[in-house]
Motif scaffolding. Sequence first.
Motif, PDB file in Angstrom:
ATOM      1  N   ALA A   1       0.840  -1.193   0.000  1.00  0.00           N
ATOM      2  CA  ALA A   1       0.000   0.000   0.000  1.00  0.00           C
ATOM      3  C   ALA A   1       0.876   1.244   0.000  1.00  0.00           C
ATOM      4  CB  ALA A   1      -0.905  -0.016   1.224  1.00  0.00           C
ATOM      5  N   PRO A   2       0.342   2.391  -0.444  1.00  0.00           N
ATOM      6  CA  PRO A   2       1.127   3.635  -0.426  1.00  0.00           C
ATOM      7  C   PRO A   2       1.676   3.934   0.968  1.00  0.00           C
ATOM      8  CG  PRO A   2      -0.868   3.950  -1.709  1.00  0.00           C
ATOM      9  CD  PRO A   2      -0.988   2.594  -1.055  1.00  0.00           C
ATOM     10  N   GLY A   3       2.966   4.260   1.008  1.00  0.00           N
ATOM     11  CA  GLY A   3       3.593   4.651   2.263  1.00  0.00           C
ATOM     12  C   GLY A   3       3.726   3.547   3.283  1.00  0.00           C
ATOM     13  N   ASP A   4       3.655   2.298   2.852  1.00  0.00           N
ATOM     14  CA  ASP A   4       3.608   1.174   3.781  1.00  0.00           C
ATOM     15  C   ASP A   4       4.423   0.016   3.218  1.00  0.00           C
ATOM     16  OD1 ASP A   4       1.455   0.298   6.191  1.00  0.00           O
ATOM     17  OD2 ASP A   4       2.315  -1.361   5.055  1.00  0.00           O
ATOM     18  N   ASN A   5       5.134  -0.709   4.087  1.00  0.00           N
ATOM     19  CA  ASN A   5       5.909  -1.859   3.604  1.00  0.00           C
ATOM     20  C   ASN A   5       5.647  -3.136   4.410  1.00  0.00           C
ATOM     21  OD1 ASN A   5       7.354  -1.386   5.960  1.00  0.00           O
ATOM     22  ND2 ASN A   5       9.364  -1.289   4.971  1.00  0.00           N
ATOM     23  N   LEU A   6       4.449  -3.234   4.995  1.00  0.00           N
ATOM     24  CA  LEU A   6       4.112  -4.424   5.770  1.00  0.00           C
ATOM     25  C   LEU A   6       4.180  -5.688   4.916  1.00  0.00           C
ATOM     26  CD1 LEU A   6       3.078  -5.722   8.401  1.00  0.00           C
ATOM     27  CD2 LEU A   6       0.744  -5.298   7.554  1.00  0.00           C
ATOM     28  N   MET A   7       3.640  -5.640   3.708  1.00  0.00           N
ATOM     29  CA  MET A   7       3.615  -6.829   2.866  1.00  0.00           C
ATOM     30  C   MET A   7       5.015  -7.189   2.360  1.00  0.00           C
ATOM     31  SD  MET A   7       0.686  -8.110   2.988  1.00  0.00           S
ATOM     32  CE  MET A   7      -0.493  -7.474   4.174  1.00  0.00           C
ATOM     33  N   MET A   8       5.884  -6.203   2.215  1.00  0.00           N
ATOM     34  CA  MET A   8       7.283  -6.512   1.911  1.00  0.00           C
ATOM     35  C   MET A   8       7.879  -7.353   3.026  1.00  0.00           C
ATOM     36  SD  MET A   8      10.621  -5.914   2.866  1.00  0.00           S
ATOM     37  CE  MET A   8      10.689  -4.353   3.737  1.00  0.00           C
ATOM     38  N   HIS A   9       7.609  -6.975   4.263  1.00  0.00           N
ATOM     39  CA  HIS A   9       8.176  -7.714   5.386  1.00  0.00           C
ATOM     40  C   HIS A   9       7.600  -9.133   5.466  1.00  0.00           C
ATOM     41  CE1 HIS A   9      10.877  -4.977   7.455  1.00  0.00           C
ATOM     42  NE2 HIS A   9      10.050  -3.990   7.157  1.00  0.00           N
ATOM     43  N   ARG A  10       6.324  -9.284   5.128  1.00  0.00           N
ATOM     44  CA  ARG A  10       5.751 -10.636   5.135  1.00  0.00           C
ATOM     45  C   ARG A  10       6.404 -11.492   4.051  1.00  0.00           C
ATOM     46  NH1 ARG A  10       4.504 -14.519   8.296  1.00  0.00           N
ATOM     47  NH2 ARG A  10       2.814 -15.884   7.579  1.00  0.00           N
ATOM     48  N   ALA A  11       6.606 -10.920   2.856  1.00  0.00           N
ATOM     49  CA  ALA A  11       7.262 -11.653   1.773  1.00  0.00           C
ATOM     50  C   ALA A  11       8.697 -11.995   2.144  1.00  0.00           C
ATOM     51  CB  ALA A  11       7.224 -10.830   0.490  1.00  0.00           C
ATOM     52  N   LEU A  12       9.384 -11.059   2.772  1.00  0.00           N
ATOM     53  CA  LEU A  12      10.761 -11.297   3.207  1.00  0.00           C
ATOM     54  C   LEU A  12      10.802 -12.436   4.217  1.00  0.00           C
ATOM     55  CD1 LEU A  12      13.767 -10.568   3.407  1.00  0.00           C
ATOM     56  CD2 LEU A  12      13.134  -8.731   4.997  1.00  0.00           C
ATOM     57  N   TYR A  13       9.850 -12.466   5.128  1.00  0.00           N
ATOM     58  CA  TYR A  13       9.790 -13.535   6.137  1.00  0.00           C
ATOM     59  C   TYR A  13       9.576 -14.895   5.477  1.00  0.00           C
ATOM     60  CZ  TYR A  13       8.205 -16.167  10.221  1.00  0.00           C
ATOM     61  OH  TYR A  13       8.058 -17.112  11.212  1.00  0.00           O
TER      62      TYR A  13
ATOM     63  N   VAL B   1      17.273  -8.120  -4.162  1.00  0.00           N
ATOM     64  CA  VAL B   1      15.992  -7.433  -4.021  1.00  0.00           C
ATOM     65  C   VAL B   1      15.812  -6.459  -5.180  1.00  0.00           C
ATOM     66  CG1 VAL B   1      14.574  -5.988  -2.498  1.00  0.00           C
ATOM     67  CG2 VAL B   1      16.220  -7.588  -1.512  1.00  0.00           C
ATOM     68  N   VAL B   2      14.582  -6.410  -5.700  1.00  0.00           N
ATOM     69  CA  VAL B   2      14.219  -5.476  -6.768  1.00  0.00           C
ATOM     70  C   VAL B   2      13.005  -4.700  -6.281  1.00  0.00           C
ATOM     71  CG1 VAL B   2      13.389  -5.260  -9.139  1.00  0.00           C
ATOM     72  CG2 VAL B   2      15.117  -6.989  -8.565  1.00  0.00           C
ATOM     73  N   VAL B   3      13.088  -3.369  -6.293  1.00  0.00           N
ATOM     74  CA  VAL B   3      12.041  -2.539  -5.710  1.00  0.00           C
ATOM     75  C   VAL B   3      11.558  -1.485  -6.699  1.00  0.00           C
ATOM     76  CG1 VAL B   3      11.425  -0.965  -3.836  1.00  0.00           C
ATOM     77  CG2 VAL B   3      13.035  -2.835  -3.401  1.00  0.00           C
TER      78      VAL B   3
ATOM     79  N   LEU C   1      13.556 -11.080  -4.069  1.00  0.00           N
ATOM     80  CA  LEU C   1      12.357 -10.414  -3.582  1.00  0.00           C
ATOM     81  C   LEU C   1      12.025  -9.253  -4.510  1.00  0.00           C
ATOM     82  CD1 LEU C   1      10.178 -10.056  -1.446  1.00  0.00           C
ATOM     83  CD2 LEU C   1      11.822  -8.757  -0.075  1.00  0.00           C
ATOM     84  N   VAL C   2      10.820  -9.282  -5.094  1.00  0.00           N
ATOM     85  CA  VAL C   2      10.362  -8.233  -6.002  1.00  0.00           C
ATOM     86  C   VAL C   2       9.237  -7.478  -5.315  1.00  0.00           C
ATOM     87  CG1 VAL C   2       9.368  -7.712  -8.259  1.00  0.00           C
ATOM     88  CG2 VAL C   2      11.017  -9.586  -8.023  1.00  0.00           C
ATOM     89  N   VAL C   3       9.473  -6.194  -5.037  1.00  0.00           N
ATOM     90  CA  VAL C   3       8.542  -5.371  -4.259  1.00  0.00           C
ATOM     91  C   VAL C   3       8.003  -4.251  -5.137  1.00  0.00           C
ATOM     92  CG1 VAL C   3       8.255  -3.974  -2.180  1.00  0.00           C
ATOM     93  CG2 VAL C   3       9.924  -5.851  -2.198  1.00  0.00           C
ATOM     94  N   VAL C   4       6.677  -4.079  -5.106  1.00  0.00           N
ATOM     95  CA  VAL C   4       6.036  -3.035  -5.899  1.00  0.00           C
ATOM     96  C   VAL C   4       5.196  -2.145  -4.993  1.00  0.00           C
ATOM     97  CG1 VAL C   4       4.390  -2.536  -7.749  1.00  0.00           C
ATOM     98  CG2 VAL C   4       5.973  -4.458  -7.975  1.00  0.00           C
ATOM     99  N   CYS C   5       5.424  -0.841  -5.098  1.00  0.00           N
ATOM    100  CA  CYS C   5       4.555   0.158  -4.478  1.00  0.00           C
ATOM    101  C   CYS C   5       4.268   1.202  -5.559  1.00  0.00           C
ATOM    102  CB  CYS C   5       5.227   0.803  -3.267  1.00  0.00           C
ATOM    103  SG  CYS C   5       4.190   2.046  -2.451  1.00  0.00           S
TER     104      CYS C   5
ATOM    105  N   TRP D   1      12.544  -0.440   1.559  1.00  0.00           N
ATOM    106  CA  TRP D   1      13.711  -1.272   1.917  1.00  0.00           C
ATOM    107  C   TRP D   1      14.736  -0.419   2.639  1.00  0.00           C
ATOM    108  CZ3 TRP D   1      13.922  -6.363   1.751  1.00  0.00           C
ATOM    109  CH2 TRP D   1      15.157  -7.007   1.920  1.00  0.00           C
ATOM    110  N   GLY D   2      15.408  -1.041   3.626  1.00  0.00           N
ATOM    111  CA  GLY D   2      16.447  -0.346   4.368  1.00  0.00           C
ATOM    112  C   GLY D   2      17.444  -1.324   4.958  1.00  0.00           C
TER     113      GLY D   2
END
Length: 236
Positions: free
Chosen positions: A65-77, A114-116, A85-89, A98-99
């Motif tokens: 979701a905009p301004g949010d990376n919760l689902m990135m963390h779930r995918a990373l887990y 990782v690809v963001v 890991l391919v992340v789309v916002c 990512w940090g």
Amino acid sequence: MNSSRVFLRVNRVEAALCAEAREATVSDLHEAAAPRGIGGLMSSRMRPIQKGARIAGPAVTAFCAPGDNLMMHRALYLAQPGDVLVVVCDAETSGAQWGDMAARYALRKGLAGVVVQGCVRDTDTVEALGLPVWSTHVLSIHPDKCGHGFVNTPVVCDGVLVQPGDLVMADGDGVVCVPRREAGEVVEAALARMRKEEEMARAVERGEAVWDLGGSAASYAAMNVEEIDAAFDDAA
């Protein structure tokens, strides 16, 4: 977006095929995939944080979701060693995806990279840690961790459809994705192209001209170009 879906399993491209792909380059893979009308090359916006990295592995995807990376963390887990890991916002500059903490954890898990499509931050630390990361933006905006999204579903990353388990390859030229079921034939063609260019490189070392080796001479000869044995500004 008011609901989320997370798939816990991924049908991955084989690890041995990913290892073969790493012997080639993004350019080789793209040149092999494009004539077949499959796969996709991400745009020049997608740039590496580290120079000299080359990765290939199965995609694990996250849509945030905009301004949010919760689902990135779930995918990373959920990701496994060797995964990309391919992340789309879509709201790309709304919050960092990512940090450095995520990078440390990804290294411990053995992710390939990782690809963001979106922002990454802490780039000096991420680069020093050595985890290969590609992104469309670098920006230090704080992300929330409460937004809905999707994990391990198809995503469109920088204009390219990426399905979970697809072959994702990245190097200094950018990022390319090849569908899992076609990856074998594409990698085989890419390696053949690479071997042909290696033969050409040896010919150049022997003193032969790229003009002749690459087909330029034959193409030029067929064009009936007028050549003039003079400088364009010689006096009449």
